[in-house]
Design an enzyme around this catalytic site. Structure first.
Site, PDB file in Angstrom:
ATOM      1  N   HIS A   1       0.829  -1.225   0.000  1.00  0.00           N
ATOM      2  CA  HIS A   1       0.000   0.000   0.000  1.00  0.00           C
ATOM      3  C   HIS A   1       0.857   1.267   0.000  1.00  0.00           C
ATOM      4  CE1 HIS A   1      -4.186  -1.633   0.435  1.00  0.00           C
ATOM      5  NE2 HIS A   1      -3.458  -2.697   0.702  1.00  0.00           N
TER       6      HIS A   1
ATOM      7  N   ASP B   1       2.530   2.118  -2.760  1.00  0.00           N
ATOM      8  CA  ASP B   1       2.650   2.647  -4.141  1.00  0.00           C
ATOM      9  C   ASP B   1       1.808   3.901  -4.366  1.00  0.00           C
ATOM     10  OD1 ASP B   1       0.247   1.159  -4.243  1.00  0.00           O
ATOM     11  OD2 ASP B   1       0.737   0.109  -6.116  1.00  0.00           O
TER      12      ASP B   1
ATOM     13  N   GLY C   1      -8.010 -13.906  -8.009  1.00  0.00           N
ATOM     14  CA  GLY C   1      -8.517 -13.459  -6.705  1.00  0.00           C
ATOM     15  C   GLY C   1      -7.614 -13.835  -5.545  1.00  0.00           C
TER      16      GLY C   1
ATOM     17  N   LEU D   1      -2.364 -11.952  -6.580  1.00  0.00           N
ATOM     18  CA  LEU D   1      -1.151 -12.179  -7.382  1.00  0.00           C
ATOM     19  C   LEU D   1      -1.212 -11.418  -8.709  1.00  0.00           C
ATOM     20  CD1 LEU D   1      -0.725 -16.006  -6.687  1.00  0.00           C
ATOM     21  CD2 LEU D   1       0.415 -14.111  -5.533  1.00  0.00           C
TER      22      LEU D   1
ATOM     23  N   SER E   1      -3.567 -11.077 -11.180  1.00  0.00           N
ATOM     24  CA  SER E   1      -3.992 -11.712 -12.429  1.00  0.00           C
ATOM     25  C   SER E   1      -4.528 -10.666 -13.409  1.00  0.00           C
ATOM     26  CB  SER E   1      -5.034 -12.790 -12.155  1.00  0.00           C
ATOM     27  OG  SER E   1      -6.070 -12.271 -11.353  1.00  0.00           O
TER      28      SER E   1
ATOM     29  N   ASP F   1       1.531  -3.193  -9.639  1.00  0.00           N
ATOM     30  CA  ASP F   1       1.290  -4.484 -10.288  1.00  0.00           C
ATOM     31  C   ASP F   1       1.652  -4.455 -11.771  1.00  0.00           C
ATOM     32  OD1 ASP F   1       0.362  -5.048  -7.797  1.00  0.00           O
ATOM     33  OD2 ASP F   1      -1.749  -4.995  -8.333  1.00  0.00           O
TER      34      ASP F   1
ATOM     35  N   TYR G   1     -10.030  -1.299   0.209  1.00  0.00           N
ATOM     36  CA  TYR G   1      -8.841  -0.741  -0.454  1.00  0.00           C
ATOM     37  C   TYR G   1      -9.019   0.764  -0.646  1.00  0.00           C
ATOM     38  CZ  TYR G   1      -4.977  -0.271  -3.765  1.00  0.00           C
ATOM     39  OH  TYR G   1      -3.805   0.116  -4.378  1.00  0.00           O
TER      40      TYR G   1
HETATM   41  C1  GLA Z   1      -2.999  -4.101  -5.027  1.00  0.00           C
HETATM   42  C2  GLA Z   1      -2.871  -2.862  -5.910  1.00  0.00           C
HETATM   43  C3  GLA Z   1      -1.457  -2.289  -5.879  1.00  0.00           C
HETATM   44  C4  GLA Z   1      -0.956  -2.107  -4.448  1.00  0.00           C
HETATM   45  C5  GLA Z   1      -1.210  -3.371  -3.627  1.00  0.00           C
HETATM   46  C6  GLA Z   1      -0.884  -3.183  -2.170  1.00  0.00           C
HETATM   47  O1  GLA Z   1      -2.230  -5.125  -5.561  1.00  0.00           O
HETATM   48  O2  GLA Z   1      -3.214  -3.165  -7.237  1.00  0.00           O
HETATM   49  O3  GLA Z   1      -1.428  -1.066  -6.587  1.00  0.00           O
HETATM   50  O4  GLA Z   1      -1.533  -0.991  -3.853  1.00  0.00           O
HETATM   51  O5  GLA Z   1      -2.559  -3.814  -3.712  1.00  0.00           O
HETATM   52  O6  GLA Z   1       0.472  -2.987  -1.985  1.00  0.00           O
END
Ligand code: GLA
Length: 383
Positions: free
Chosen positions: A37, A39, A122, A125, A127, A172, A224
């Site tokens: 979290h 990013d 889900g 990872l 996807s 990601d 989130y």
């Molecule tokens: C998800 C989001 C990322 C990041 C992570 C937590 O994967 O897509 O941008 O915020 O959660 O680190």
């Protein structure tokens, strides 16, 4: 790389369109070694690419528009316009990429695509980022579009943020596109500078065991977004562009300025987590892999107690792995389920897996899935 995914994509393409694809493009899922979290707070992350990936088989189409099918879905979806939100469900990630490319001024060639994947869905990872990255790489190459690698993650992130409507950060897509085999990707999410950090687990006799908790994801989107809002509101109150700008030295003074206890804990997680990423990178630069274990475990405690994004299944997996002798363990990804990473001696995978399975059985949790992961390559053309 397991080539059966590539074969499945080719076969799906032939079945759907009655001809061979012009090429195959693969993009991996990811795990994040540390930096959760951070990013969207302009901070630091350290993901590496998984061996599991999405493959897009693609070819130019003779008619206008884009058609896509997937081995994971019944329907074939065609779209000719790309207004945000126009295509829903899994194909929205594909339409989102076409929209983001066109919105950036690119002339995207009409195309047909078939997708196959072995990235668990889900499970935290990435996807969906793997779908975006595979499709983006395919369309950029099919169309001969001049989009430098370093600019691709932000474009894919726009597809996710604006088209799909998920308020995620840039980690990601960066991992799926910019990771390099054998390395972890140290990304500064403000400058987007990257450093490929050596991460040779095998040479050190180590392994990263991934434990998929198989816990059902619940309230993921709302939670989130709530975390992100709380961080942005805290930055506003503190008068900084982002929480990245609060250093560990500033932390005590910053916390005094915040009235809300929940917000104080959210801030403490981000500030300490950014520092843990920097400390991890410092250790890895000199090959001291074992020593990152305590940082991983501290990261987990911070996600559990301050950011409050873990669930029982991941906490139990972390505790069981540590009790079985892991150097460190933590949840990876957005939270509320998903996977745990445990840093272990390479010969301890069986013992650690058995310990986690026993702990799950005792609590009547759905059985976990485990495997050892080494850092794989980022998005690439296969043929
Ligand atoms: C998800 C989001 C990322 C990041 C992570 C937590 O994967 O897509 O941008 O915020 O959660 O680190």
């Amino acid at each position: 790389m397991d080539m059966t995914v590539a074969s499945s994509a080719t076969e799906a393409f032939r079945n759907a369109y009655g001809t061979d694809p012009a090429g195959l493009w693969a993009a991996p899922g990811r795990v994040n070694l540390i930096g959760e979290h951070t990013d969207y707070n302009d901070g630091f992350v350290l993901p590496f690419a998984l061996p599991q990936h999405v493959v897009a088989a693609a070819a130019p189409a003779g008619t206008p528009g884009w058609t896509v099918c997937s081995t994971l879905a019944e329907e074939t979806v065609t779209f000719t316009t790309t207004e945000p939100g126009g295509v829903e469900g899994w194909a929205g990630y594909v339409a989102g990429i076409v929209w983001a490319l066109r919105d950036a001024g690119f002339d995207v060639p009409p195309a047909r695509l078939a997708l196959a994947s072995d990235v668990p869905l889900g499970s935290g990872l990435s996807s969906s980022a793997a779908v975006e990255s595979a499709v983006l790489t395919a369309l950029v190459e099919l169309g001969g579009l001049e989009l430098p690698l370093a600019e691709r993650p932000a474009l894919a992130q726009r597809a996710e943020n604006v088209y799909v409507g998920a308020p995620t950060g840039i980690m990601d897509q960066s991992a799926s596109i910019r990771c390099v085999e054998g390395r972890a990707l140290f990304l500064d999410c403000r400058s987007l500078a990257v450093e490929q950090i050596p991460f040779d687990l095998a040479a050190a006799g180590l392994a990263i065991l991934i434990v998929n908790s198989n816990a059902p994801h619940q309230h993921v989107d709302g939670e989130y977004g709530a975390r992100r809002k709380s961080c942005e509101e805290a930055a506003r109150i503190l008068g900084v562009p982002a929480l990245r700008d609060v250093t560990p030295d500033d932390l005590a003074a910053a916390l005094e300025k915040l009235d809300d206890d929940v917000m104080r804990r959210r801030v403490r997680h981000i500030v300490t987590e950014n520092q843990r990423v920097l400390d991890t990178v410092t250790l890895l630069r000199t090959g001291r892999i074992r020593e990152i274990g305590p940082l991983m475990t501290a990261s987990h405690a911070s996600m559990r107690d301050d950011f409050e994004i873990t669930v029982d299944q991941v906490d139990v997996a972390v505790e069981a792995a540590l009790a079985a002798g892991a150097y460190g363990a933590r949840m990876t990804g957005g939270g509320f389920g998903g996977c745990v990473l445990a840093l272990i001696d390479a010969d301890q995978a069986g013992k650690t897996t058995a310990a986690v399975e026993a702990a799950y059985e005792k609590r009547s949790f759905t059985a976990p899935t485990t495997w050892s992961a080494t850092p794989g390559p980022g998005a690439t053309r296969l043929s």
